[in-house]
Design a protein around this motif. Structure first.
Motif, PDB file in Angstrom:
ATOM      1  N   PRO A   8       0.811  -1.227   0.000  1.00  0.00           N
ATOM      2  CA  PRO A   8       0.000   0.000   0.000  1.00  0.00           C
ATOM      3  C   PRO A   8       0.842   1.274   0.000  1.00  0.00           C
ATOM      4  CG  PRO A   8      -0.879  -1.566   1.584  1.00  0.00           C
ATOM      5  CD  PRO A   8       0.432  -2.109   1.127  1.00  0.00           C
ATOM      6  N   VAL A   9       2.009   1.239   0.664  1.00  0.00           N
ATOM      7  CA  VAL A   9       2.884   2.409   0.659  1.00  0.00           C
ATOM      8  C   VAL A   9       3.396   2.665  -0.764  1.00  0.00           C
ATOM      9  CG1 VAL A   9       5.125   3.295   1.429  1.00  0.00           C
ATOM     10  CG2 VAL A   9       3.567   2.243   3.077  1.00  0.00           C
ATOM     11  N   ILE A  10       3.753   1.608  -1.456  1.00  0.00           N
ATOM     12  CA  ILE A  10       4.217   1.737  -2.848  1.00  0.00           C
ATOM     13  C   ILE A  10       3.094   2.290  -3.724  1.00  0.00           C
ATOM     14  CG2 ILE A  10       4.932   0.455  -4.898  1.00  0.00           C
ATOM     15  CD1 ILE A  10       6.424  -1.441  -3.034  1.00  0.00           C
ATOM     16  N   VAL A  64      12.173  -4.448  -1.600  1.00  0.00           N
ATOM     17  CA  VAL A  64      13.550  -4.247  -1.147  1.00  0.00           C
ATOM     18  C   VAL A  64      13.546  -3.788   0.302  1.00  0.00           C
ATOM     19  CG1 VAL A  64      15.728  -3.040  -1.580  1.00  0.00           C
ATOM     20  CG2 VAL A  64      14.206  -3.602  -3.495  1.00  0.00           C
ATOM     21  N   ARG A  65      14.338  -4.444   1.132  1.00  0.00           N
ATOM     22  CA  ARG A  65      14.497  -4.060   2.540  1.00  0.00           C
ATOM     23  C   ARG A  65      15.725  -3.155   2.637  1.00  0.00           C
ATOM     24  NH1 ARG A  65       9.463  -6.145   3.395  1.00  0.00           N
ATOM     25  NH2 ARG A  65       9.425  -8.324   2.763  1.00  0.00           N
ATOM     26  N   PHE A  66      15.502  -1.876   2.815  1.00  0.00           N
ATOM     27  CA  PHE A  66      16.620  -0.937   2.823  1.00  0.00           C
ATOM     28  C   PHE A  66      17.232  -0.784   4.209  1.00  0.00           C
ATOM     29  CE2 PHE A  66      14.586   0.330  -1.109  1.00  0.00           C
ATOM     30  CZ  PHE A  66      15.678   0.584  -1.923  1.00  0.00           C
ATOM     31  N   MET A  67      18.536  -0.582   4.207  1.00  0.00           N
ATOM     32  CA  MET A  67      19.255  -0.241   5.424  1.00  0.00           C
ATOM     33  C   MET A  67      19.237   1.278   5.540  1.00  0.00           C
ATOM     34  SD  MET A  67      22.418  -2.964   5.293  1.00  0.00           S
ATOM     35  CE  MET A  67      22.679  -2.913   7.077  1.00  0.00           C
ATOM     36  N   ALA A  68      18.779   1.786   6.688  1.00  0.00           N
ATOM     37  CA  ALA A  68      18.646   3.227   6.881  1.00  0.00           C
ATOM     38  C   ALA A  68      19.091   3.594   8.288  1.00  0.00           C
ATOM     39  CB  ALA A  68      17.198   3.668   6.661  1.00  0.00           C
ATOM     40  N   LYS A  69      19.502   4.842   8.447  1.00  0.00           N
ATOM     41  CA  LYS A  69      20.002   5.260   9.752  1.00  0.00           C
ATOM     42  C   LYS A  69      18.909   5.133  10.811  1.00  0.00           C
ATOM     43  CE  LYS A  69      19.343  10.197   8.735  1.00  0.00           C
ATOM     44  NZ  LYS A  69      20.032  11.497   8.636  1.00  0.00           N
ATOM     45  N   GLU A  70      19.342   4.784  12.001  1.00  0.00           N
ATOM     46  CA  GLU A  70      18.436   4.426  13.075  1.00  0.00           C
ATOM     47  C   GLU A  70      17.482   5.555  13.464  1.00  0.00           C
ATOM     48  OE1 GLU A  70      17.155   3.760  17.223  1.00  0.00           O
ATOM     49  OE2 GLU A  70      18.599   5.287  16.573  1.00  0.00           O
ATOM     50  N   HIS A  75      11.435   8.343  14.326  1.00  0.00           N
ATOM     51  CA  HIS A  75      10.482   9.391  13.956  1.00  0.00           C
ATOM     52  C   HIS A  75       9.057   8.874  14.146  1.00  0.00           C
ATOM     53  CE1 HIS A  75       8.243  12.205  11.363  1.00  0.00           C
ATOM     54  NE2 HIS A  75       9.252  13.043  11.577  1.00  0.00           N
ATOM     55  N   ARG A  76       8.183   9.725  14.647  1.00  0.00           N
ATOM     56  CA  ARG A  76       6.830   9.278  15.001  1.00  0.00           C
ATOM     57  C   ARG A  76       5.999   8.874  13.782  1.00  0.00           C
ATOM     58  NH1 ARG A  76       2.946  13.238  14.348  1.00  0.00           N
ATOM     59  NH2 ARG A  76       3.710  15.312  13.803  1.00  0.00           N
ATOM     60  N   VAL A  77       6.331   9.403  12.603  1.00  0.00           N
ATOM     61  CA  VAL A  77       5.588   9.041  11.390  1.00  0.00           C
ATOM     62  C   VAL A  77       6.312   7.955  10.609  1.00  0.00           C
ATOM     63  CG1 VAL A  77       4.661   9.857   9.195  1.00  0.00           C
ATOM     64  CG2 VAL A  77       4.510  11.312  11.233  1.00  0.00           C
ATOM     65  N   SER A  78       7.577   8.222  10.286  1.00  0.00           N
ATOM     66  CA  SER A  78       8.312   7.277   9.450  1.00  0.00           C
ATOM     67  C   SER A  78       8.687   6.002  10.195  1.00  0.00           C
ATOM     68  CB  SER A  78       9.575   7.925   8.880  1.00  0.00           C
ATOM     69  OG  SER A  78      10.472   8.278   9.921  1.00  0.00           O
ATOM     70  N   GLY A  79       8.898   6.114  11.508  1.00  0.00           N
ATOM     71  CA  GLY A  79       9.343   4.961  12.280  1.00  0.00           C
ATOM     72  C   GLY A  79       8.433   3.743  12.175  1.00  0.00           C
ATOM     73  N   PRO A  80       7.146   3.878  12.502  1.00  0.00           N
ATOM     74  CA  PRO A  80       6.251   2.721  12.392  1.00  0.00           C
ATOM     75  C   PRO A  80       6.172   2.164  10.978  1.00  0.00           C
ATOM     76  CG  PRO A  80       5.241   4.451  13.723  1.00  0.00           C
ATOM     77  CD  PRO A  80       6.476   5.043  13.126  1.00  0.00           C
ATOM     78  N   LEU A  81       6.220   3.040   9.964  1.00  0.00           N
ATOM     79  CA  LEU A  81       6.175   2.569   8.576  1.00  0.00           C
ATOM     80  C   LEU A  81       7.438   1.796   8.225  1.00  0.00           C
ATOM     81  CD1 LEU A  81       4.675   5.662   6.723  1.00  0.00           C
ATOM     82  CD2 LEU A  81       3.587   3.448   7.059  1.00  0.00           C
ATOM     83  N   MET A  82       8.584   2.319   8.629  1.00  0.00           N
ATOM     84  CA  MET A  82       9.845   1.650   8.316  1.00  0.00           C
ATOM     85  C   MET A  82       9.906   0.265   8.947  1.00  0.00           C
ATOM     86  SD  MET A  82      11.667   3.640   6.324  1.00  0.00           S
ATOM     87  CE  MET A  82      13.415   3.270   6.512  1.00  0.00           C
ATOM     88  N   ARG A  83       9.448   0.179  10.177  1.00  0.00           N
ATOM     89  CA  ARG A  83       9.457  -1.132  10.857  1.00  0.00           C
ATOM     90  C   ARG A  83       8.473  -2.083  10.197  1.00  0.00           C
ATOM     91  NH1 ARG A  83      10.249   2.371  15.272  1.00  0.00           N
ATOM     92  NH2 ARG A  83       8.009   2.514  15.684  1.00  0.00           N
TER      93      ARG A  83
END
Length: 239
Positions: A8-10, A64-70, A75-83
């Motif tokens: 859905p994000v894509i 693709v599972r990207f490696m990104a800085k911790e 972040h309150r928005v991007s964090g839950p999505l990234m996980r």
């Protein structure tokens, strides 16, 4: 476990890109393996590069599972999505855990995305590559998939305001053939070969790019060696 968030994000991103009427030119997507692990390695010129590099893998129906800085994961928005999308957080002070997670994902058949320059290149030329991508591929026994992006810096990059309302921007993506990795070859040598291949793809993307600066004030996104006003790369950054 099925991916409930990533697709859905894509789809949302594609809707936004359609609204912006971005002009995509993706070449070489047939090189993305349909199954099995691989380390996708891309140059890094804009904050949205992980989205565009991921799009290059979609014709093969791969995520693709990207490696990104911790910090992105805090972040309150991007964090839950990234996980939820199963991306891999990297603590640059202690990268061993992220490296282990990436190798595990690769061995389980995932594609892991890496930006070996570690940060955005303000010159829009390739910086020196770190050897982590090569070492992961060697340890997991998977190929590396070189990718070059061009045009993404015009939307959002370091030191510039976001231009997400900019319409009709061309985005050129080139995907190279998977590179087999010999576990006996030094990681430094593998990394040099990898950087050379990404450089070839980047030059091909730049040659194919259909747009030119509209004037001197619009030349900021073009590297100095191509006649633009982006800062020249320091000599020390050459491999």
């Amino acid at each position: 476990m099925a991916d409930l968030v990533y697709p859905p994000v894509i789809a949302t991103a594609r809707t936004l890109f359609k609204a912006l009427d971005l002009r995509f030119d993706i070449g070489g997507s047939e090189h993305v393996p349909r199954r099995g692990g691989a380390v996708l390695v891309s140059n890094h010129i804009g904050y949205l590069d992980f989205v565009f590099a991921g799009i290059a893998a979609r014709p093969a129906k791969r995520l693709v599972r990207f490696m990104a800085k911790e910090s992105v994961f805090r972040h309150r928005v991007s964090g839950p999505l990234m996980r939820a999308m199963k991306h891999i957080p990297v603590d640059r002070a202690q990268g061993e855990e992220a490296f282990g997670q990436a190798v595990t994902a690769l061995r389980s058949g995932e594609i892991v995305g890496v930006f070996p320059e570690a940060t955005i290149s303000p010159s829009f030329t390739l910086k020196k590559f770190k050897s982590g991508a090569a070492r992961m591929a060697q340890q997991a026994g998977v190929p590396m998939l070189p990718v070059a992006l061009w045009g993404t810096q015009r939307l959002w990059t370091k030191g510039r305001k976001r231009e997400l309302r900019r319409n009709h921007v061309p985005i050129t993506i080139r995907v190279g053939e998977p590179m087999a990795v010999d576990p006996e070859e030094s990681a430094v040598s593998v990394t040099e070969r990898l950087r050379g291949r990404v450089q070839e793809l980047l030059e091909a993307a730049q040659r194919a790019y259909p747009a030119k600066p509209k004037g001197p004030e619009d030349s900021w996104w073009l590297p100095a060696h191509l006649g633009g006003s982006a800062p020249a790369a320091p000599v020390a950054q050459k491999p």
